[in-house]
Write an enzyme that holds these catalytic residues in place. Structure first.
Site, PDB file in Angstrom:
ATOM      1  NE  ARG A  35      -4.323  -1.156   0.054  1.00  0.00           N
ATOM      2  CZ  ARG A  35      -5.391  -1.139   0.843  1.00  0.00           C
ATOM      3  NH1 ARG A  35      -5.526  -0.229   1.767  1.00  0.00           N
ATOM      4  NH2 ARG A  35      -6.343  -2.026   0.673  1.00  0.00           N
ATOM      5  NE  ARG A  39      -7.896   5.083   2.037  1.00  0.00           N
ATOM      6  CZ  ARG A  39      -8.688   4.167   2.583  1.00  0.00           C
ATOM      7  NH1 ARG A  39      -9.981   4.350   2.628  1.00  0.00           N
ATOM      8  NH2 ARG A  39      -8.170   3.070   3.119  1.00  0.00           N
ATOM      9  NE  ARG A  48     -10.730   6.115  -4.116  1.00  0.00           N
ATOM     10  CZ  ARG A  48     -12.027   6.178  -4.380  1.00  0.00           C
ATOM     11  NH1 ARG A  48     -12.483   6.967  -5.332  1.00  0.00           N
ATOM     12  NH2 ARG A  48     -12.873   5.438  -3.686  1.00  0.00           N
ATOM     13  CG  ASP A  85      -8.496  -4.138  -4.294  1.00  0.00           C
ATOM     14  OD1 ASP A  85      -8.015  -3.410  -3.417  1.00  0.00           O
ATOM     15  OD2 ASP A  85      -9.205  -5.131  -4.038  1.00  0.00           O
ATOM     16  CE1 TYR A 161     -12.777  -8.504   1.810  1.00  0.00           C
ATOM     17  CE2 TYR A 161     -10.921  -9.844   1.093  1.00  0.00           C
ATOM     18  CZ  TYR A 161     -11.429  -8.809   1.860  1.00  0.00           C
ATOM     19  OH  TYR A 161     -10.585  -8.084   2.673  1.00  0.00           O
TER      20      TYR A 161
HETATM   21  O1  CP3 Z   1       0.140   0.168  -3.185  1.00  0.00           O
HETATM   22  C1  CP3 Z   1      -0.251  -1.038  -3.240  1.00  0.00           C
HETATM   23  O2  CP3 Z   1      -0.025  -1.867  -2.345  1.00  0.00           O
HETATM   24  C2  CP3 Z   1      -0.938  -1.503  -4.500  1.00  0.00           C
HETATM   25  C3  CP3 Z   1      -2.336  -1.488  -4.508  1.00  0.00           C
HETATM   26  C4  CP3 Z   1      -3.170  -2.409  -3.630  1.00  0.00           C
HETATM   27  C5  CP3 Z   1      -4.441  -2.014  -3.168  1.00  0.00           C
HETATM   28  N1  CP3 Z   1      -5.028  -3.089  -2.573  1.00  0.00           N
HETATM   29  C6  CP3 Z   1      -5.012  -0.673  -3.346  1.00  0.00           C
HETATM   30  C7  CP3 Z   1      -6.173  -0.266  -2.546  1.00  0.00           C
HETATM   31  C8  CP3 Z   1      -2.975  -3.738  -3.239  1.00  0.00           C
HETATM   32  C9  CP3 Z   1      -1.758  -4.644  -3.409  1.00  0.00           C
HETATM   33  C10 CP3 Z   1      -4.167  -4.153  -2.574  1.00  0.00           C
HETATM   34  C11 CP3 Z   1      -4.379  -5.513  -2.058  1.00  0.00           C
HETATM   35  C12 CP3 Z   1      -5.595  -5.816  -1.312  1.00  0.00           C
HETATM   36  N2  CP3 Z   1      -6.854  -5.337  -1.516  1.00  0.00           N
HETATM   37  C13 CP3 Z   1      -5.667  -6.789  -0.288  1.00  0.00           C
HETATM   38  C14 CP3 Z   1      -4.511  -7.657   0.181  1.00  0.00           C
HETATM   39  C15 CP3 Z   1      -3.614  -6.942   1.122  1.00  0.00           C
HETATM   40  C16 CP3 Z   1      -4.222  -6.704   2.475  1.00  0.00           C
HETATM   41  O3  CP3 Z   1      -4.498  -5.530   2.776  1.00  0.00           O
HETATM   42  O4  CP3 Z   1      -4.391  -7.679   3.223  1.00  0.00           O
HETATM   43  C17 CP3 Z   1      -6.988  -6.824   0.172  1.00  0.00           C
HETATM   44  C18 CP3 Z   1      -7.535  -7.713   1.284  1.00  0.00           C
HETATM   45  C19 CP3 Z   1      -7.745  -5.919  -0.622  1.00  0.00           C
HETATM   46  C20 CP3 Z   1      -9.208  -5.643  -0.552  1.00  0.00           C
HETATM   47  C21 CP3 Z   1      -9.497  -4.238  -0.233  1.00  0.00           C
HETATM   48  N3  CP3 Z   1      -9.252  -3.172  -1.069  1.00  0.00           N
HETATM   49  C22 CP3 Z   1     -10.116  -3.748   0.940  1.00  0.00           C
HETATM   50  C23 CP3 Z   1     -10.549  -4.578   2.126  1.00  0.00           C
HETATM   51  C24 CP3 Z   1     -10.218  -2.362   0.794  1.00  0.00           C
HETATM   52  C25 CP3 Z   1     -10.890  -1.401   1.742  1.00  0.00           C
HETATM   53  C26 CP3 Z   1     -10.034  -1.001   2.863  1.00  0.00           C
HETATM   54  C27 CP3 Z   1      -9.418   0.314   2.579  1.00  0.00           C
HETATM   55  O5  CP3 Z   1      -8.240   0.481   2.959  1.00  0.00           O
HETATM   56  O6  CP3 Z   1     -10.087   1.176   2.030  1.00  0.00           O
HETATM   57  C28 CP3 Z   1      -9.633  -2.015  -0.458  1.00  0.00           C
HETATM   58  C29 CP3 Z   1      -9.499  -0.662  -1.030  1.00  0.00           C
HETATM   59  C30 CP3 Z   1      -8.160  -0.229  -1.531  1.00  0.00           C
HETATM   60  N4  CP3 Z   1      -7.280  -1.017  -2.214  1.00  0.00           N
HETATM   61  C31 CP3 Z   1      -7.614   1.082  -1.403  1.00  0.00           C
HETATM   62  C32 CP3 Z   1      -6.374   1.064  -2.033  1.00  0.00           C
HETATM   63  C33 CP3 Z   1      -5.418   2.221  -2.215  1.00  0.00           C
HETATM   64  C34 CP3 Z   1      -8.314   2.271  -0.746  1.00  0.00           C
HETATM   65  C35 CP3 Z   1      -9.466   2.686  -1.607  1.00  0.00           C
HETATM   66  C36 CP3 Z   1      -9.623   4.162  -1.772  1.00  0.00           C
HETATM   67  O7  CP3 Z   1      -8.715   4.836  -2.289  1.00  0.00           O
HETATM   68  O8  CP3 Z   1     -10.685   4.635  -1.436  1.00  0.00           O
END
Ligand code: CP3
Length: 359
Positions: A35, A39, A48, A85, A161
């Site tokens: 990540r 944000r 975004r 994602d 999920y």
């Molecule tokens: O920078 C990076 O790591 C690359 C991008 C990336 C994202 N998600 C962007 C993202 C990666 C590698 C992921 C993986 C991901 N997504 C996982 C596995 C890693 C972990 O956290 O265990 C999982 C379980 C997800 C599913 C997911 N995506 C959830 C549960 C959420 C909501 C929680 C949150 O933080 O908002 C997301 C959204 C998400 N994925 C965001 C980002 C930058 C935030 C969304 C936004 O900008 O509003």
């Protein structure tokens, strides 16, 4: 201090992250963050705000490239992880997915055998084409020593999920369904496994130089279930990728599995990523003999919210604990949205200036 004996120097023009994933030890260790785009960066929030939904951002190559590059402009990172994602895979199979502001993902759940027909692999690559295009553009845009990392969620985590329809504390519905209707659950996992493999294969063809496989919810399963739903699929996916792309390193991140991490050493991956709960020194010792397996991790993301001296000290301790292994510095989970970017800058600087070396 001169470099310690036994620590390899990177050859000129070799990417440090790839070198370590291939089994070399480097001092200082290469670094990237899960990540690292997100944000906590104001420039991410600005982009975004321009995209309609989060998935629109993932499927817009121009914006996804920009967001992937943002953290590299601020920090001397060795890896760039594709901005996407894990849930694009169920989405591309036809499951409705939306990201609700402040709440996380919502999926139209698949709860029984009759709903399996809603998963349609025939348009997978067509729907994921913007992701492949993002990778192709990134490969051209990245600085020469930065490694492009592709990724996917693992079948169990995706199935969890898909069955729950959202994130959950311990995924009891998914776990119960796996026990009550194992044939249905196996069919679901098989569809996801095939899609994940095809997705990773195409990511590599489009330019990903290493891949990380996220099994974020592996930690809710006891050993026997873990073997069936996580370890065996991981074994098959690693073997298939290995045979098609022998030169591309594979990192496994089975989050929360504790001592069951040791079962992952035999799967043929290049590296295991540790979550925050696994002591680096324990893993380094317990996995002795499985060299050149590299270890990745595992600073607590919350350390970035605390005082700077403690942060640097904690990072130093991790580097020291991993010194005998090929080690990629990372966090034990993703960067938190409330992280001050200056803290990450300080952390990367201290790593690059050799904070982990023996004093
Ligand atoms: O920078 C990076 O790591 C690359 C991008 C990336 C994202 N998600 C962007 C993202 C990666 C590698 C992921 C993986 C991901 N997504 C996982 C596995 C890693 C972990 O956290 O265990 C999982 C379980 C997800 C599913 C997911 N995506 C959830 C549960 C959420 C909501 C929680 C949150 O933080 O908002 C997301 C959204 C998400 N994925 C965001 C980002 C930058 C935030 C969304 C936004 O900008 O509003």
């Amino acid at each position: 201090m001169a470099d310690a004996p036994g620590i390899d120097q990177p050859e000129r023009a070799e990417k440090p992250l790839l070198a370590v994933l291939r089994g070399r030890r480097l001092d200082p260790p290469p670094v990237w963050f899960m990540r690292q785009a997100g944000r906590y960066l104001p420039e991410y929030r600005a982009i975004r705000a321009r995209a309609r939904g989060f998935l629109d951002l993932c499927y817009d190559p121009e914006l996804a490239v920009e967001v992937t590059l943002q953290p590299l402009r601020r920090f001397a990172l060795d890896g760039a992880i594709l901005f996407s994602d894990i849930l694009v895979v169920p989405h591309a199979l036809g499951v409705e997915v939306v990201f609700v502001e402040g709440e996380g993902p919502r999926l139209a759940p698949i709860e029984g055998p009759r709903e399996l027909a809603r998963l349609d692999p025939t348009r997978l690559h067509e729907r994921l084409e913007p992701v492949y295009e993002t990778l192709r553009r990134l490969r051209r845009a990245l600085p020469p020593l930065v490694t492009l990392i592709g990724f996917a969620g693992m079948p169990w985590t995706l199935a969890a999920y898909v069955v729950e329809g959202r994130g959950a504390k311990d995924f009891v519905r998914a776990r119960a369904l796996a026990r009550r209707e194992p044939a249905f659950f196996a069919a679901l996992v098989e569809v996801l496994e095939n899609a994940v493999l095809a997705f990773l294969d195409r990511q590599i063809a489009a330019g990903a130089e290493a891949v990380q496989l996220f099994d974020s919810w592996a930690g809710v399963l006891p050993e026997s279930e873990l073997r069936r739903w996580c370890i065996e699929p991981a074994r098959r996916i690693v073997a298939a990728l290995r045979s098609r792309h022998p030169e591309v390193p594979i990192v496994l991140f089975p989050r929360g599995v504790g001592a069951n991490l040791l079962h992952y050493r035999e799967l043929g991956a290049n590296a295991l990523a540790l979550d925050t709960s696994v002591p680096m020194a324990w893993a380094a010792r317990a996995l002795e003999g499985s060299e050149p397996l590299a270890l990745q991790g595992n600073l607590d993301p919350v350390a970035l919210l605390g005082p700077e001296e403690a942060l640097v000290e904690e990072a130093r301790a991790i580097v020291a604990a991993a010194a005998a292994r090929p080690h990629v510095f990372n966090l034990g989970h993703g960067v938190l949205p409330e992280t001050p970017p200056e803290r990450l800058a300080r952390l990367v600087e201290s790593l690059k200036s050799g904070c982990g070396r023996a004093m």
